[in-house]
Design an enzyme around this catalytic site. Structure first.
Site, PDB file in Angstrom:
ATOM      1  N   ASN A  33     -18.521   8.600 -68.293  1.00 13.59           N
ATOM      2  CA  ASN A  33     -19.134   9.482 -69.301  1.00 13.59           C
ATOM      3  C   ASN A  33     -19.029  10.953 -68.898  1.00 13.59           C
ATOM      4  O   ASN A  33     -19.588  11.819 -69.562  1.00 13.59           O
ATOM      5  CB  ASN A  33     -20.612   9.105 -69.532  1.00 13.59           C
ATOM      6  CG  ASN A  33     -21.505   9.504 -68.378  1.00 13.59           C
ATOM      7  OD1 ASN A  33     -21.017   9.817 -67.289  1.00 13.59           O
ATOM      8  ND2 ASN A  33     -22.815   9.503 -68.598  1.00 13.59           N
ATOM      9  N   LEU A  72     -19.091   1.539 -60.302  1.00 15.96           N
ATOM     10  CA  LEU A  72     -19.383   2.759 -59.526  1.00 15.96           C
ATOM     11  C   LEU A  72     -20.181   3.780 -60.329  1.00 15.96           C
ATOM     12  O   LEU A  72     -20.600   4.796 -59.767  1.00 15.96           O
ATOM     13  CB  LEU A  72     -18.076   3.435 -59.073  1.00 15.96           C
ATOM     14  CG  LEU A  72     -17.418   2.947 -57.787  1.00 15.96           C
ATOM     15  CD1 LEU A  72     -16.960   1.495 -57.894  1.00 15.96           C
ATOM     16  CD2 LEU A  72     -16.227   3.836 -57.447  1.00 15.96           C
ATOM     17  N   THR A  91     -28.974   4.387 -65.687  1.00 12.63           N
ATOM     18  CA  THR A  91     -27.567   4.157 -65.342  1.00 12.63           C
ATOM     19  C   THR A  91     -27.447   3.025 -64.331  1.00 12.63           C
ATOM     20  O   THR A  91     -26.623   2.116 -64.496  1.00 12.63           O
ATOM     21  CB  THR A  91     -26.928   5.454 -64.793  1.00 12.63           C
ATOM     22  OG1 THR A  91     -26.882   6.406 -65.855  1.00 12.63           O
ATOM     23  CG2 THR A  91     -25.522   5.215 -64.270  1.00 12.63           C
ATOM     24  N   ASN A  98     -25.560  -4.367 -68.151  1.00  9.78           N
ATOM     25  CA  ASN A  98     -24.432  -4.407 -69.095  1.00  9.78           C
ATOM     26  C   ASN A  98     -23.153  -4.923 -68.433  1.00  9.78           C
ATOM     27  O   ASN A  98     -22.414  -5.728 -69.004  1.00  9.78           O
ATOM     28  CB  ASN A  98     -24.189  -3.023 -69.705  1.00  9.78           C
ATOM     29  CG  ASN A  98     -25.279  -2.664 -70.709  1.00  9.78           C
ATOM     30  OD1 ASN A  98     -25.827  -3.550 -71.386  1.00  9.78           O
ATOM     31  ND2 ASN A  98     -25.613  -1.388 -70.810  1.00  9.78           N
ATOM     32  N   TYR A 144     -32.880   7.082 -57.571  1.00 14.65           N
ATOM     33  CA  TYR A 144     -31.592   6.594 -57.061  1.00 14.65           C
ATOM     34  C   TYR A 144     -31.793   5.361 -56.173  1.00 14.65           C
ATOM     35  O   TYR A 144     -31.197   4.307 -56.413  1.00 14.65           O
ATOM     36  CB  TYR A 144     -30.924   7.720 -56.277  1.00 14.65           C
ATOM     37  CG  TYR A 144     -29.538   7.410 -55.759  1.00 14.65           C
ATOM     38  CD1 TYR A 144     -28.440   7.373 -56.615  1.00 14.65           C
ATOM     39  CD2 TYR A 144     -29.317   7.181 -54.396  1.00 14.65           C
ATOM     40  CE1 TYR A 144     -27.162   7.120 -56.122  1.00 14.65           C
ATOM     41  CE2 TYR A 144     -28.045   6.931 -53.901  1.00 14.65           C
ATOM     42  CZ  TYR A 144     -26.970   6.900 -54.769  1.00 14.65           C
ATOM     43  OH  TYR A 144     -25.704   6.648 -54.285  1.00 14.65           O
ATOM     44  N   LYS A 148     -30.823   1.607 -57.316  1.00  7.70           N
ATOM     45  CA  LYS A 148     -29.778   0.850 -56.621  1.00  7.70           C
ATOM     46  C   LYS A 148     -30.335  -0.454 -56.048  1.00  7.70           C
ATOM     47  O   LYS A 148     -29.639  -1.462 -55.987  1.00  7.70           O
ATOM     48  CB  LYS A 148     -29.187   1.705 -55.498  1.00  7.70           C
ATOM     49  CG  LYS A 148     -28.311   2.865 -55.987  1.00  7.70           C
ATOM     50  CD  LYS A 148     -26.947   2.367 -56.431  1.00  7.70           C
ATOM     51  CE  LYS A 148     -26.008   3.520 -56.744  1.00  7.70           C
ATOM     52  NZ  LYS A 148     -24.670   3.065 -57.137  1.00  7.70           N
ATOM     53  N   THR A 174     -19.918   9.292 -47.712  1.00  3.15           N
ATOM     54  CA  THR A 174     -18.459   9.358 -47.773  1.00  3.15           C
ATOM     55  C   THR A 174     -18.026  10.729 -48.294  1.00  3.15           C
ATOM     56  O   THR A 174     -18.700  11.302 -49.153  1.00  3.15           O
ATOM     57  CB  THR A 174     -17.934   8.234 -48.682  1.00  3.15           C
ATOM     58  OG1 THR A 174     -18.422   6.984 -48.178  1.00  3.15           O
ATOM     59  CG2 THR A 174     -16.423   8.191 -48.729  1.00  3.15           C
TER      60      THR A 174
END
Ligand code: NAD
Ligand code: UDP
Length: 315
Positions: A33, A72, A91, A98, A144, A148, A174
Site C-alpha cells: 500500500n 511482510l 495491519t 486475511n 508493533y 506481531k 536488519t
C-alpha cells in the site's frame, strides 16, 4: 516455477526478497500500500514478465492463486509504526487474518515476518525462541510488539485448527541498501547524518545493544525457512549474533565515512530495549547450516556507498 505473493514487497526487505525470488526462477506478485514502501525500489523489476505489482492494503481481503505467501506488510521503523498505532495493529492482526484465510482457502504455504520485538526488553541474553518475552502491553511500542505477537498466535492457531502450512521467523535488526534516508532506524539515521555532516543522534547513553544483520543474510534465511521440511514451523530467530552498543555503531560509521559529524545525546524513547542478541542455534540446525555471512563493517561499507549515491542523485 512457483507463483509467490510477497506482501510489503515494495519495502526495504520485501524489495530484496522479490528480486531474489525472481532470480530463483519464480513468478512473483508484489503487494503493497506504499505506506513506507516505494515503487522506486522495485521499478527495475517491472519489465520482467514474471513480476506483477498490486496496490492493496492487507487489512482488506485479497484473493489470488499462489503456491507461497511471504507476509511482510507492516511498517518496521518505530517512527513509522508509532505514527498511526491503531493502523499498525490492524495491519499486523487483520493482515495476518486475511493472508492466513487466503492460505487456507488456496492451500498455500505462508511465512510470517515476525520480529525480535516479541521478546520486548529481554531478561535473558542471548534470546532463544523458547523465551516468552518481556513486553509492555500498553507502551508506545506495543502496537508493533503486541500486533506481531498476536500475529504469531494467529499463525500457530491456523496451523493447529485448519492445518495451514505455516512458517514463522523472528527477524533481528536488519539493514542495507534500499532503506529510505528518512526511515528513522538507527543504521540509516547514523549513516545519513554522517554523510551530510550533521550531528549523530544517540538516544540515551548509547550503551544499549543491538545485533545488526545485513539484508542478504536475512533473505537467504527467509528462503531457506520457506523451503524447510513441512514439519518445521518455527518460530526461528534470523539474525546476526554480533552485538554492538549504539556508541560502537556510531564510532564505526564515523570511522568508515571519515565524517566530521559530532555525537549528540538525546532522550531515550520509552521502553527502548537495553539489549538484543539472537541465539541462532535453531536456525543453524534446521536451515541447513544457515548463518550470517556479512560482518558489520562489510555491510556498513555497502550501505554507506548506497546512501552516498542516493544522496548525490537527490541533491
Ligand atoms: P518497511 O517499512 O521498509 O517495509 C514494510 C512494507 O510494508 C512497506 O513497503 C509498506 O508500504 C508495506 N505496508 C505497510 N502497511 C501495509 C498494509 N496495511 N498493506 C500493505 N502493505 C503495507 O520495513 P522492512 O524493514 O522491510 O520490514 C519488512 C517486514 O519485516 C515487516 O513485517 C517487519 O515487521 C519485519 N521485520 C523487519 C526487521 C528489520 O530490521 N528490517 C526486523 C524485524 C522484523
Ligand atoms: N537510536 C539512536 N539514534 C537514532 C535512532 C535510534 O540512538 O537516531 C537507538 C534506539 O534508541 C535504539 C537503537 O538505536 O536503542 C535501535 O533503534 P531502531 O529504531 O533502529 O530499532 P529498534 O529499537 O526497533 O531495535
Amino acid at each position: 516455477m512457483k507463483r509467490i505473493l510477497v506482501t510489503g514487497g515494495a519495502g526495504f526487505v520485501g524489495s530484496h526478497l522479490c528480486e531474489r525470488l525472481l532470480n530463483d526462477g519464480n513468478e512473483v506478485i508484489c503487494l503493497d500500500n506504499y505506506f513506507t514502501g516505494k515503487k522506486s525500489k522495485i521499478v527495475h523489476l517491472l519489465n520482467n514478465p514474471y513480476f506483477e505489482l498490486v496496490r492493496h492494503d492487507v487489512t482488506m481481503p485479497y484473493f489470488i492463486e499462489v503456491d507461497e505467501i511471504y507476509n511482510l506488510a507492516c511498517p518496521a521503523s518505530p517512527v513509522h509504526y508509532q505514527y498511526n498505532p491503531i493502523k499498525t495493529i490492524k495491519t499486523s492482526v487483520m493482515g495476518a487474518i486475511n493472508m492466513l484465510g487466503l492460505a487456507k482457502r488456496i492451500k498455500a504455504k505462508i511465512l510470517q515476518a515476525s520480529t525480535s520485538e516479541v521478546y520486548g526488553d529481554p531478561e535473558i541474553h542471548p534470546q532463544t525462541e523458547d523465551y516468552w518475552g518481556h513486553v509492555n502491553p500498553i507502551g508506545i511500542r506495543s502496537c508493533y510488539d503486541e500486533g506481531k505477537r498476536c500475529a504469531e498466535s494467529l499463525f500457530v492457531n491456523y496451523h493447529e485448527q485448519n492445518n495451514v502450512n505455516i512458517k514463522i521467523i523472528r527477524i533481528f535488526n536488519t539493514y542495507g541498501p534500499k532503506m529510505e534516508p528518512d526511515d528513522g532506524r538507527v543504521v540509516s539515521n547514523f549513516i545519513v547524518q554522517a554523510l551530510q555532516g550533521r550531528d549523530i543522534t544517540i538516544f540515551g547513553d548509547g550503551m544499549q545493544t543491538r545485533s545488526f544483520q545485513y539484508v542478504s543474510d536475512l533473505v537467504e534465511g527467509m528462503v531457506r525457512m520457506m523451503n524447510s521440511p513441512d514439519d518445521f514451523h518455527g518460530p526461528v530467530n534470523i539474525g546476526n549474533p554480533g552485538e554492538f552498543t549504539m556508541l560502537e555503531l556510531a564510532q564505526n560509521i564515523i570511522d568508515l565515512t571519515g565524517t566530521k559529524s559530532k555525537i549528540v545525546y538525546m532522550p531515550l524513547p520509552q521502553d527502548d530495549p537495553t539489549q538484543r542478541q539472537p541465539d541462532i542455534s535453531l536456525a543453524q540446525e534446521k536451515l541447513n547450516g544457515w548463518e550470517p555471512k556479512v560482518p558489520l563493517k562489510e555491510g556498513l561499507i555497502k550501505t554507506i556507498n548506497y546512501f552516498d549515491n542516493l544522496l548525490k542523485e537527490t541533491k
